[in-house]
Design a protein around this motif. Structure first.
Motif, PDB file in Angstrom:
ATOM      1  N   GLU A 114       7.012   4.779   7.816  1.00 36.75           N
ATOM      2  CA  GLU A 114       6.992   4.945   9.267  1.00 36.75           C
ATOM      3  C   GLU A 114       5.617   5.409   9.752  1.00 36.75           C
ATOM      4  O   GLU A 114       5.126   4.948  10.781  1.00 36.75           O
ATOM      5  CB  GLU A 114       8.078   5.930   9.710  1.00 36.75           C
ATOM      6  N   ARG A 115       5.003   6.330   9.017  1.00 39.99           N
ATOM      7  CA  ARG A 115       3.676   6.821   9.424  1.00 39.99           C
ATOM      8  C   ARG A 115       2.609   6.498   8.382  1.00 39.99           C
ATOM      9  O   ARG A 115       1.481   6.173   8.744  1.00 39.99           O
ATOM     10  CB  ARG A 115       3.755   8.318   9.722  1.00 39.99           C
ATOM     11  N   ILE A 116       2.935   6.597   7.109  1.00 38.06           N
ATOM     12  CA  ILE A 116       2.089   5.996   6.070  1.00 38.06           C
ATOM     13  C   ILE A 116       2.496   4.524   6.058  1.00 38.06           C
ATOM     14  O   ILE A 116       3.400   4.107   5.340  1.00 38.06           O
ATOM     15  CB  ILE A 116       2.326   6.653   4.695  1.00 38.06           C
ATOM     16  N   ARG A 117       1.842   3.735   6.878  1.00 40.72           N
ATOM     17  CA  ARG A 117       2.360   2.404   7.201  1.00 40.72           C
ATOM     18  C   ARG A 117       1.434   1.296   6.705  1.00 40.72           C
ATOM     19  O   ARG A 117       0.220   1.339   6.947  1.00 40.72           O
ATOM     20  CB  ARG A 117       2.537   2.263   8.706  1.00 40.72           C
ATOM     21  N   PRO A 118       1.985   0.295   6.016  1.00 41.68           N
ATOM     22  CA  PRO A 118       1.153  -0.835   5.597  1.00 41.68           C
ATOM     23  C   PRO A 118       0.592  -1.591   6.801  1.00 41.68           C
ATOM     24  O   PRO A 118       1.305  -1.821   7.779  1.00 41.68           O
ATOM     25  CB  PRO A 118       2.135  -1.727   4.813  1.00 41.68           C
ATOM     26  N   LYS A 119      -0.655  -1.949   6.714  1.00 37.57           N
ATOM     27  CA  LYS A 119      -1.285  -2.707   7.793  1.00 37.57           C
ATOM     28  C   LYS A 119      -0.575  -4.036   8.017  1.00 37.57           C
ATOM     29  O   LYS A 119      -0.540  -4.559   9.140  1.00 37.57           O
ATOM     30  CB  LYS A 119      -2.767  -2.941   7.474  1.00 37.57           C
ATOM     31  N   SER A 120       0.015  -4.567   6.951  1.00 41.34           N
ATOM     32  CA  SER A 120       0.699  -5.852   7.036  1.00 41.34           C
ATOM     33  C   SER A 120       1.986  -5.780   7.870  1.00 41.34           C
ATOM     34  O   SER A 120       2.543  -6.820   8.233  1.00 41.34           O
ATOM     35  CB  SER A 120       1.033  -6.357   5.630  1.00 41.34           C
ATOM     36  N   LEU A 121       2.461  -4.576   8.180  1.00 40.93           N
ATOM     37  CA  LEU A 121       3.664  -4.419   9.001  1.00 40.93           C
ATOM     38  C   LEU A 121       3.367  -3.803  10.364  1.00 40.93           C
ATOM     39  O   LEU A 121       4.268  -3.332  11.052  1.00 40.93           O
ATOM     40  CB  LEU A 121       4.695  -3.541   8.265  1.00 40.93           C
ATOM     41  N   TRP A 175       6.335  -2.432  -2.894  1.00 38.55           N
ATOM     42  CA  TRP A 175       6.519  -1.682  -4.143  1.00 38.55           C
ATOM     43  C   TRP A 175       6.171  -0.214  -3.930  1.00 38.55           C
ATOM     44  O   TRP A 175       6.741   0.668  -4.599  1.00 38.55           O
ATOM     45  CB  TRP A 175       5.652  -2.271  -5.262  1.00 38.55           C
ATOM     46  N   PHE A 176       5.251   0.065  -2.989  1.00 45.37           N
ATOM     47  CA  PHE A 176       4.877   1.444  -2.655  1.00 45.37           C
ATOM     48  C   PHE A 176       5.747   1.982  -1.523  1.00 45.37           C
ATOM     49  O   PHE A 176       6.348   3.051  -1.635  1.00 45.37           O
ATOM     50  CB  PHE A 176       3.406   1.505  -2.265  1.00 45.37           C
ATOM     51  N   GLY A 220      -1.396   8.881   6.928  1.00 47.56           N
ATOM     52  CA  GLY A 220      -0.161   9.176   7.638  1.00 47.56           C
ATOM     53  C   GLY A 220      -0.351  10.002   8.890  1.00 47.56           C
ATOM     54  O   GLY A 220       0.118   9.628   9.964  1.00 47.56           O
ATOM     55  N   LYS A 221      -1.034  11.114   8.767  1.00 50.42           N
ATOM     56  CA  LYS A 221      -1.197  12.000   9.925  1.00 50.42           C
ATOM     57  C   LYS A 221      -1.978  11.321  11.044  1.00 50.42           C
ATOM     58  O   LYS A 221      -1.695  11.514  12.223  1.00 50.42           O
ATOM     59  CB  LYS A 221      -1.896  13.296   9.503  1.00 50.42           C
ATOM     60  N   SER A 222      -2.969  10.535  10.662  1.00 50.78           N
ATOM     61  CA  SER A 222      -3.760   9.820  11.672  1.00 50.78           C
ATOM     62  C   SER A 222      -3.112   8.510  12.097  1.00 50.78           C
ATOM     63  O   SER A 222      -3.577   7.853  13.028  1.00 50.78           O
ATOM     64  CB  SER A 222      -5.159   9.524  11.111  1.00 50.78           C
ATOM     65  N   GLU A 223      -2.035   8.126  11.382  1.00 52.67           N
ATOM     66  CA  GLU A 223      -1.342   6.854  11.610  1.00 52.67           C
ATOM     67  C   GLU A 223      -2.320   5.687  11.591  1.00 52.67           C
ATOM     68  O   GLU A 223      -2.338   4.824  12.472  1.00 52.67           O
ATOM     69  CB  GLU A 223      -0.511   6.909  12.892  1.00 52.67           C
ATOM     70  N   THR A 224      -3.139   5.685  10.535  1.00 52.52           N
ATOM     71  CA  THR A 224      -4.068   4.591  10.272  1.00 52.52           C
ATOM     72  C   THR A 224      -3.431   3.658   9.256  1.00 52.52           C
ATOM     73  O   THR A 224      -3.241   4.049   8.102  1.00 52.52           O
ATOM     74  CB  THR A 224      -5.396   5.119   9.708  1.00 52.52           C
ATOM     75  N   PRO A 225      -3.035   2.449   9.634  1.00 53.17           N
ATOM     76  CA  PRO A 225      -2.385   1.544   8.676  1.00 53.17           C
ATOM     77  C   PRO A 225      -3.277   1.288   7.461  1.00 53.17           C
ATOM     78  O   PRO A 225      -4.491   1.118   7.582  1.00 53.17           O
ATOM     79  CB  PRO A 225      -2.174   0.267   9.493  1.00 53.17           C
ATOM     80  N   TYR A 226      -2.679   1.278   6.287  1.00 54.77           N
ATOM     81  CA  TYR A 226      -3.441   1.142   5.047  1.00 54.77           C
ATOM     82  C   TYR A 226      -3.318  -0.265   4.468  1.00 54.77           C
ATOM     83  O   TYR A 226      -2.389  -1.013   4.775  1.00 54.77           O
ATOM     84  CB  TYR A 226      -2.969   2.171   4.012  1.00 54.77           C
ATOM     85  N   HIS A 262      -5.575   1.906  -3.661  1.00 52.25           N
ATOM     86  CA  HIS A 262      -6.346   1.899  -4.904  1.00 52.25           C
ATOM     87  C   HIS A 262      -7.503   2.902  -4.820  1.00 52.25           C
ATOM     88  O   HIS A 262      -7.696   3.738  -5.712  1.00 52.25           O
ATOM     89  CB  HIS A 262      -6.855   0.479  -5.164  1.00 52.25           C
ATOM     90  N   ASN A 263      -8.245   2.835  -3.744  1.00 53.87           N
ATOM     91  CA  ASN A 263      -9.393   3.731  -3.587  1.00 53.87           C
ATOM     92  C   ASN A 263      -8.967   5.197  -3.495  1.00 53.87           C
ATOM     93  O   ASN A 263      -9.655   6.093  -4.008  1.00 53.87           O
ATOM     94  CB  ASN A 263     -10.194   3.351  -2.345  1.00 53.87           C
ATOM     95  N   THR A 264      -7.827   5.446  -2.867  1.00 53.27           N
ATOM     96  CA  THR A 264      -7.349   6.817  -2.741  1.00 53.27           C
ATOM     97  C   THR A 264      -6.930   7.373  -4.095  1.00 53.27           C
ATOM     98  O   THR A 264      -7.173   8.546  -4.400  1.00 53.27           O
ATOM     99  CB  THR A 264      -6.178   6.896  -1.747  1.00 53.27           C
ATOM    100  N   LEU A 265      -6.308   6.546  -4.918  1.00 54.45           N
ATOM    101  CA  LEU A 265      -5.950   6.996  -6.264  1.00 54.45           C
ATOM    102  C   LEU A 265      -7.206   7.247  -7.094  1.00 54.45           C
ATOM    103  O   LEU A 265      -7.268   8.226  -7.860  1.00 54.45           O
ATOM    104  CB  LEU A 265      -5.052   5.972  -6.961  1.00 54.45           C
TER     105      LEU A 265
END
Length: 608
Positions: free
Chosen positions: A299-306, A321-322, A436-442, A448-451
């Motif tokens: 909902e807030r950690i949101r895929p850019k594709s959605l 998958w995530f 998530g907090k900034s609601e920036t779609p990932y 990958h970069n965050t991990l």
């Protein structure tokens, strides 16, 4: 009378805002026959022809659902009540022309499925998912919306929704996206609520329950729900800022419901046929856990594709998958951490999902990203032609859940003690803080970069390159051993690789496509084959085929007679070792877990 200029401006602004509001009214006089009467008014229209549609998809669902099929008796008039011309260029679209700047519509909706996608109207409730209920005009999607729900007072109906109340029975949404994402439960429900502190603010969590049970049962169940909420808050250190300060569970545990769960921005739908007194007190909690975790993850950690959600077509994402899978991992983990299931129940319960993922031939064809792309074909999607999903598909819920387990235990074995201490919680928290907090779609690259940033480039690259971009499997035996659990297989247990059901003549019908590599597949048995005898004896009718096979040994050959398309055939099946694994606590072994393993397990499962 002359108005001061500021009063005039305020008055004009109010009129303008009102004119830019799309208004609906819905009533339920014929609820006994599952019908609602819906009216809508759309003003200040500029286009000569206004397009109205019924949605073809619903927030949180990824497949096509043709809601237009349940709409009929559509009428349209202008502001003077004059009938307007309606044309229908597609099954889910109506074009209305000839208006005077105002279009009024009315139609009848049939609705009789109570779940997280469809609507259900009867004398017990009006369970409304907005895309399945209301027509909309795409060009007016930025407008404010108001809906007056004409409740059945004779049935003691009340209204529950994440939409804020205007007055009386009228609720509002700031735009079409929020409106479509706002399910509504109208019934004689019970409700409990509590406040949760987050960052110095008190946020309200409500649990609305429509069921045939008692207030005391709800009291007991609500205490379990509270534990889930508080346990998941610990993962992220905070709740999101709910748009209107409140999160609402909308639960229908009724015989006429269809089991489901569906997340929304500030609410969720929970439906089940299990009453609290008939197993639901425990068995319905998994859906509560899964859907509440979604307030962060998807909902807030949101895929850019959605983002934004497209109601006119299927919505595809390679990140399920995530978004769904890691949420599924936390579903059971939360129940354990909240003390709602025992450690051994949780760990042993991993076996079923592990075997499904580990033994599936589907990894030959698709990695987790590509499995996610299959969602429009499997997420409650309908088709009448057979598929080969037994051999080509692994649910992104299950696949992602097992990858979540692997990543969690891998992080807990990390050489960096800070990374190891929090495991997957630390990574999820980082993703929340960045996206998530900034609601920036990932994007997948962002994950990958965050991990890499969280656990180091070598660690992150290895995980993504082996298990996400490809379909490799982690070393679960070592990972589970690190928390004092044992992954083992009984190689002496014989296995045929099919399940059967009895037909009217006492023969065994093969229920599904045999998986590639199984004894049944190698012997050319197929779905629909009717097994008439095994080794010259009639098909065993007093027990499951799997239990019957247990009397044999690995390497034994079974001579099977069967019918296919009413023609007699034979096959020789050589039994193989059962590929299934079990996962158990290390205490069941002679060696037992070490203090280090027990410490890591306690940190992982939050065992006091």
């Amino acid at each position: 009378m002359k108005f001061p200029i500021f009063v005039f401006l305020l008055f004009f602004a109010d009129i303008t805002a009102s004119a830019q509001t799309n208004s609906y009214e819905i009533s339920f006089e014929n609820a006994v026959h599952h019908e609602a009467e819906i009216k809508g008014q759309f003003t200040e229209l500029k286009s000569d022809t206004i397009v109205f549609r019924m949605a073809r998809s619903s927030p949180g669902r990824y497949a096509i659902h043709e809601f237009a099929k349940n709409v009929y008796a559509l009428k349209a008039t202008d502001g003077q009540g004059t009938p307007l011309t309606i044309t229908r260029p597609s099954p889910y679209q109506w074009n209305i022309s000839g208006h005077d700047g105002i279009v009024n519509i009315s139609y009848t909706l049939f609705a009789d499925r109570g779940d997280g996608t469809y609507s259900q109207i009867d004398e017990t409730h009006a369970h409304l998912n907005i895309p399945a209920t209301f027509m909309y005009a795409p060009e007016l999607n930025k407008r404010k919306i108001e809906v007056d729900f004409k409740v059945r007072e004779d049935l003691d109906w009340k209204i529950a929704t994440q939409m804020p109340l205007v007055s009386g029975t009228t609720y509002t949404a700031p735009d079409l996206q929020y409106f479509m994402d706002s399910p509504v439960e109208i019934s004689d429900f019970q409700m409990r609520e509590f406040e949760v502190d987050t960052n110095g603010s008190a946020l309200k969590v409500q649990f609305v329950l429509h069921h045939n049970g008692t207030e005391a049962e709800l009291d007991t169940y609500f205490e379990k729900v509270k534990k889930i909420v508080l346990s998941q808050r610990e993962v992220f250190d905070e709740l999101p800022d709910f748009d209107y300060g409140t999160y609402t569970f909308l639960a229908c545990y009724l015989p006429n419901a269809s089991g489901d769960g569906m997340e929304h921005r500030n609410s969720t739908v929970l439906t089940s046929t299990r009453a609290l007194s008939e197993g639901g007190m425990q068995n319905n909690l998994g859906t509560v856990s899964h859907e509440f975790f979604h307030i962060w993850n998807v909902e807030r950690i949101r895929p850019k594709s959605l983002q934004p959600f497209d109601f006119s077509q299927a919505n595809m994402s390679g990140a399920l998958w995530f978004a769904e899978g890691f949420t599924s991992y936390y579903t059971g983990l939360t129940l354990r951490r909240a003390g709602l299931i025992a450690p051994e129940e949780y760990i042993e319960g991993l076996s079923k999902t592990f075997n499904y993922v580990w033994n599936s031939p589907g990894r030959q064809f698709f990695n987790p990203i590509e499995m996610s792309y299959q969602a429009p074909f499997v997420d409650a999607a309908s088709s009448i032609d057979p598929t080969n999903r037994e051999n080509t598909f692994i649910s992104y819920y299950s696949y992602g859940s097992m990858l979540g387990l692997a990543l969690d235990l891998s992080l807990r074995n990390h050489s960096n003690s800070t990374v190891a201490e929090d495991g997957l919680d630390g990574f999820m928290k980082k993703v929340w803080q960045i996206y998530g907090k900034s609601e920036t779609p990932y994007t997948l690259e962002d994950l990958h970069n965050t991990l890499n940033e969280h656990a180091g480039g070598d660690f992150g690259d290895r995980f993504f390159n082996r298990y996400i971009y490809r379909s490799g499997m982690p070393d679960y035996e070592s990972l589970l051993e690190s928390v004092g659990a044992v992954l083992q297989q009984d190689s002496d247990n014989p296995y045929i690789g099919i399940a059967t059901e009895l037909d009217g003549d006492g023969n065994g019908v093969v229920k599904t496509n045999p998986q590639v590599g199984t004894p049944a597949y190698e012997a050319n048995l197929d779905k629909g084959d009717v097994i008439t005898s095994i080794n010259g004896n009639s098909f065993p009718t007093g027990q499951e085929l799997e239990a019957f096979i247990d009397q044999f040994k690995v390497g034994n050959t079974l001579d099977i007679s069967f019918e296919r398309n009413e023609k007699a055939k034979t096959a020789s099946v050589v039994l193989q070792p059962d590929p299934a694994y079990s996962i158990q606590l290390g205490e069941t072994t002679d060696k037992g877990p070490s203090e280090k393993q027990l410490k890591r397990r306690k940190d992982w499962l939050k065992i006091d």
